[in-house]
Design a protein around this motif. Sequence first.
Motif, PDB file in Angstrom:
ATOM      1  N   ARG A  46       0.830  -1.216   0.000  1.00 30.97           N
ATOM      2  CA  ARG A  46       0.000   0.000   0.000  1.00 30.97           C
ATOM      3  C   ARG A  46       0.857   1.256   0.000  1.00 30.97           C
ATOM      4  N   TRP A  47       1.904   1.277   0.823  1.00 31.73           N
ATOM      5  CA  TRP A  47       2.757   2.477   0.887  1.00 31.73           C
ATOM      6  C   TRP A  47       3.465   2.718  -0.438  1.00 31.73           C
ATOM      7  N   LYS A  48       3.862   1.668  -1.135  1.00 33.56           N
ATOM      8  CA  LYS A  48       4.477   1.844  -2.465  1.00 33.56           C
ATOM      9  C   LYS A  48       3.491   2.532  -3.405  1.00 33.56           C
ATOM     10  N   GLU A  49       2.224   2.107  -3.349  1.00 31.55           N
ATOM     11  CA  GLU A  49       1.192   2.728  -4.194  1.00 31.55           C
ATOM     12  C   GLU A  49       1.024   4.198  -3.831  1.00 31.55           C
ATOM     13  N   TRP A  50       0.937   4.486  -2.536  1.00 32.80           N
ATOM     14  CA  TRP A  50       0.728   5.871  -2.102  1.00 32.80           C
ATOM     15  C   TRP A  50       1.934   6.744  -2.425  1.00 32.80           C
ATOM     16  N   LEU A  51       3.126   6.178  -2.307  1.00 32.97           N
ATOM     17  CA  LEU A  51       4.321   6.941  -2.644  1.00 32.97           C
ATOM     18  C   LEU A  51       4.380   7.269  -4.131  1.00 32.97           C
ATOM     19  N   ALA A  52       3.732   6.457  -4.931  1.00 29.57           N
ATOM     20  CA  ALA A  52       3.702   6.696  -6.375  1.00 29.57           C
ATOM     21  C   ALA A  52       2.559   7.623  -6.783  1.00 29.57           C
ATOM     22  N   ALA A  53       1.754   8.064  -5.816  1.00 31.12           N
ATOM     23  CA  ALA A  53       0.559   8.865  -6.121  1.00 31.12           C
ATOM     24  C   ALA A  53       0.880  10.258  -6.642  1.00 31.12           C
ATOM     25  N   GLY A  54       2.114  10.662  -6.542  1.00 31.39           N
ATOM     26  CA  GLY A  54       2.495  11.971  -7.071  1.00 31.39           C
ATOM     27  C   GLY A  54       2.322  13.089  -6.068  1.00 31.39           C
ATOM     28  N   PRO A  55       2.300  14.325  -6.556  1.00 27.10           N
ATOM     29  CA  PRO A  55       2.325  15.491  -5.671  1.00 27.10           C
ATOM     30  C   PRO A  55       1.064  15.679  -4.820  1.00 27.10           C
ATOM     31  N   SER A  56      -0.014  14.954  -5.120  1.00 27.34           N
ATOM     32  CA  SER A  56      -1.219  15.108  -4.298  1.00 27.34           C
ATOM     33  C   SER A  56      -1.077  14.398  -2.961  1.00 27.34           C
ATOM     34  N   HIS A  57      -0.091  13.529  -2.826  1.00 22.77           N
ATOM     35  CA  HIS A  57       0.161  12.797  -1.579  1.00 22.77           C
ATOM     36  C   HIS A  57       1.588  13.113  -1.131  1.00 22.77           C
ATOM     37  N   ILE A  58       1.703  13.805  -0.004  1.00 24.45           N
ATOM     38  CA  ILE A  58       2.998  14.242   0.516  1.00 24.45           C
ATOM     39  C   ILE A  58       3.415  13.309   1.657  1.00 24.45           C
ATOM     40  N   GLU A  64      17.761   8.476  10.687  1.00 28.47           N
ATOM     41  CA  GLU A  64      19.201   8.672  10.511  1.00 28.47           C
ATOM     42  C   GLU A  64      19.756   7.477   9.753  1.00 28.47           C
ATOM     43  N   ASP A  65      20.727   7.717   8.906  1.00 32.28           N
ATOM     44  CA  ASP A  65      21.447   6.636   8.214  1.00 32.28           C
ATOM     45  C   ASP A  65      20.504   5.630   7.555  1.00 32.28           C
ATOM     46  N   ASN A  66      19.552   6.102   6.802  1.00 33.21           N
ATOM     47  CA  ASN A  66      18.584   5.263   6.084  1.00 33.21           C
ATOM     48  C   ASN A  66      17.669   4.441   6.985  1.00 33.21           C
ATOM     49  N   GLU A  67      17.684   4.695   8.279  1.00 35.79           N
ATOM     50  CA  GLU A  67      16.756   4.053   9.209  1.00 35.79           C
ATOM     51  C   GLU A  67      15.575   4.993   9.402  1.00 35.79           C
ATOM     52  N   VAL A  68      14.354   4.491   9.249  1.00 34.72           N
ATOM     53  CA  VAL A  68      13.159   5.307   9.414  1.00 34.72           C
ATOM     54  C   VAL A  68      12.587   5.065  10.801  1.00 34.72           C
ATOM     55  N   ALA A  69      12.398   6.154  11.560  1.00 32.08           N
ATOM     56  CA  ALA A  69      11.851   6.070  12.911  1.00 32.08           C
ATOM     57  C   ALA A  69      10.470   6.695  13.014  1.00 32.08           C
ATOM     58  N   GLY A  70      10.030   7.360  11.946  1.00 33.31           N
ATOM     59  CA  GLY A  70       8.705   7.975  11.946  1.00 33.31           C
ATOM     60  C   GLY A  70       8.392   8.525  10.576  1.00 33.31           C
ATOM     61  N   PHE A  71       7.119   8.877  10.378  1.00 32.24           N
ATOM     62  CA  PHE A  71       6.710   9.452   9.105  1.00 32.24           C
ATOM     63  C   PHE A  71       5.405  10.218   9.253  1.00 32.24           C
ATOM     64  N   VAL A  72       5.162  11.085   8.287  1.00 32.57           N
ATOM     65  CA  VAL A  72       3.889  11.785   8.151  1.00 32.57           C
ATOM     66  C   VAL A  72       3.460  11.655   6.698  1.00 32.57           C
ATOM     67  N   SER A  73       2.151  11.491   6.512  1.00 33.04           N
ATOM     68  CA  SER A  73       1.575  11.316   5.184  1.00 33.04           C
ATOM     69  C   SER A  73       0.305  12.142   5.105  1.00 33.04           C
ATOM     70  N   GLY A  74       0.072  12.799   3.975  1.00 41.09           N
ATOM     71  CA  GLY A  74      -1.155  13.572   3.844  1.00 41.09           C
ATOM     72  C   GLY A  74      -1.275  14.235   2.498  1.00 41.09           C
ATOM     73  N   GLY A  75      -2.275  15.094   2.402  1.00 37.45           N
ATOM     74  CA  GLY A  75      -2.532  15.802   1.160  1.00 37.45           C
ATOM     75  C   GLY A  75      -3.862  16.512   1.213  1.00 37.45           C
ATOM     76  N   ASN A  76      -4.599  16.454   0.109  1.00 39.07           N
ATOM     77  CA  ASN A  76      -5.910  17.097   0.045  1.00 39.07           C
ATOM     78  C   ASN A  76      -6.878  16.436   1.026  1.00 39.07           C
ATOM     79  N   ILE A  77      -7.794  17.220   1.547  1.00 35.12           N
ATOM     80  CA  ILE A  77      -8.779  16.684   2.479  1.00 35.12           C
ATOM     81  C   ILE A  77      -9.635  15.631   1.786  1.00 35.12           C
ATOM     82  N   ARG A  78     -10.010  14.576   2.550  1.00 34.82           N
ATOM     83  CA  ARG A  78     -10.770  13.468   1.969  1.00 34.82           C
ATOM     84  C   ARG A  78     -12.229  13.456   2.433  1.00 34.82           C
TER      85      ARG A  78
END
Length: 168
Positions: A46-58, A64-78
């Motif tokens: 699912r995240w691969k799909e959302w990451l490919a969604a383009g500029p409407s999904h930020i 640090e060092d390619n380790e992910v400890a958190g994230f934020v995802s969003g865009g236009n109101i749904r």
Amino acid sequence: MNIRRAAASDAVSIAEVQVKSWQSSYKGLVDENYLQSMSISERAVRWKEWLAAGPSHIMYVLGEDNEVAGFVSGGNIRSAHPYDSEIYAIYLLKEVQRKGYGTLLMKKFAEAMHKQGKKSMIVWVLKDNPSKQAYLSLGAKKIDKERITIGKQELFEECYAWENLPLF
């Protein structure tokens, strides 16, 4: 910790953060069987799909060092609310929670929305999630609630809004 724009190659790491965060943060709120059945590989698709969604999904990741400890995802109101941007998901690993990183991720997201001409923002959070206090401390107002189903469990979510896009 650095914040950068998420890349397609981050999908598995983002899925790991989401699953681990749910399993630690929602323990006692969400059915334990559901939490233990969460699949990192399914979420990564699912995240691969959302990451490919383009500029409407930020999406931004924290780490640090390619380790992910958190994230934020969003865009236009749904939803039909009179706001124009929405945080769809914001998760941090337990070991980096309550250190200001969530606020930094929200700031980065709000700045991106501001650059797109957005003026306001919402976020939905489980009613019994104590982390919702962070949104209140950052000036959000509760504007709505709705019943949702997670697995076989009925829960309530609350919607918090900023009428003016916060740049913290």
